[in-house]
Design an enzyme around this catalytic site. Structure first.
Site, short mmCIF file in Angstrom:
data_model
loop_
_atom_site.label_atom_id
_atom_site.label_comp_id
_atom_site.label_asym_id
_atom_site.label_seq_id
_atom_site.Cartn_x
_atom_site.Cartn_y
_atom_site.Cartn_z
N LYS A 4 0.87 -1.52 0.44
CA LYS A 4 -0.04 0.19 -0.23
C LYS A 4 0.61 1.04 0.13
O LYS A 4 1.97 1.46 0.93
CB LYS A 4 -0.78 0.13 0.94
C1 E4P Z 1 -8.56 0.55 3.85
O1 E4P Z 1 -7.16 -0.73 3.07
C2 E4P Z 1 -7.86 1.10 5.47
O2 E4P Z 1 -7.63 0.23 5.87
C3 E4P Z 1 -9.71 1.93 6.22
O3 E4P Z 1 -10.52 1.21 5.49
C4 E4P Z 1 -9.11 3.09 6.28
O4 E4P Z 1 -10.51 3.67 6.88
P1 E4P Z 1 -10.47 4.16 8.26
O5 E4P Z 1 -8.94 4.75 8.53
O6 E4P Z 1 -11.90 5.18 7.94
O7 E4P Z 1 -11.90 2.54 8.82
#
Ligand code: E4P
Length: 268
Positions: free
Chosen positions: A95
């Site tokens: 990522k």
């Molecule tokens: C996606 O890959 C992220 O881990 C995740 O959904 C982040 O979102 P949030 O921090 O708003 O829950």
């Protein structure tokens, strides 16, 4: 591509956690196609990003596992990206942030056959760049988009009567969630986020872009089906929402009724 095969390409489910117990439990339901994590998940769940953790995850879910480099710097994305990828080259996806650093890193990591998940995408414009850069996955942050757009819509409304921007900003957090003002802005923000998913999917499909859209930042179990309806290839879901999705009191009541009838069959 036929309409049917397009539908079949939508709606895979990933789990958004690094907790082995949670992944193990939900994997037994036979619904998981992959796993996503991020540095905040790793920190708040108190686990360590390590080859051992990744091995445990891929033994349970032998699909793509997204590991996020805890940085916002091209050199680090590439350096740690290579390291994390070596933990399980068949499964690990790196990522990287949806910005210039992340786009550059996507290009560089691709030279080594390392796939990326371009993350924290807030706009259709960013999704266009992420798709064009060749991210294996493009992660739209659904509820974070909604929060941002809702604040924008509220600001526009409030600026009709309040001139000072600083005052508007200080008022935003105290607006009641059941007020007409909030509900209207919230509805517009949700429509906007849904439309971003739809536009991104249409752009990818009509321009031969192979990236898959992951919708993340899920805060209610119904967000999952909404994101699928609007064209998400994948939704990544925190564990508690899988539990909520699986339950309906009507199901429990019906099964109880059927089982009671069966138990009573010879007693008449
Ligand atoms: C996606 O890959 C992220 O881990 C995740 O959904 C982040 O979102 P949030 O921090 O708003 O829950």
């Amino acid at each position: 591509m036929s309409e049917f095969s397009k539908i079949m390409e939508k709606g895979k489910l990933f789990i958004d956690t690094a907790m082995i117990e949670e992944i193990s439990e939900v994997a037994t339901w036979g619904i998981l196609s992959g796993v996503t994590t991020n540095p905040k998940i790793i920190a708040t769940q108190g686990v360590e990003m390590s080859p051992e953790l990744v091995k445990k995850i891929v033994d349970i879910v032998p699909g793509p596992v997204s590991l996020e480099v805890p940085s916002n710097d091209y050199e680090e994305f590439v350096r740690l990206g290579k390291l994390y990828h070596s933990y399980s080259p068949e499964h690990v996806v790196i990522k990287v942030a949806m910005n210039q650093q992340g786009l550059k890193a996507t290009k560089e990591l691709a030279k080594f056959g390392i796939p990326t998940n371009i993350t924290a995408v807030y706009t259709f414009d960013q999704a266009v760049l992420a798709g064009r850069a060749g991210g294996k996955f493009v992660s739209l942050f659904y509820n974070r988009i909604i929060d941002t757009k809702r604040d924008e819509f509220l600001t526009v409304q409030l600026s009709k009567t309040i001139a000072d921007k600083a005052v508007i900003l200080s008022i935003l957090p105290s607006i009641k969630k059941d007020s007409e003002l909030y509900l209207e802005a919230d509805k517009k923000a949700r429509d906007f986020a849904n439309n971003d998913i739809r536009r991104t999917r249409e752009f990818f499909d009509s321009h031969g872009i192979k990236s898959e859209i992951i919708v993340g930042s899920i805060r209610h179990y119904t967000d999952v089906s909404t994101a699928i309806e609007h064209g998400a290839h994948i939704v990544t879901v925190p564990t508690k929402f899988f539990t909520e999705m699986s339950f309906h009191p009507g199901t429990e009541k019906t099964i109880q009724e059927f089982n009671d009838a069966y138990a009573a069959r010879n007693k008449k």
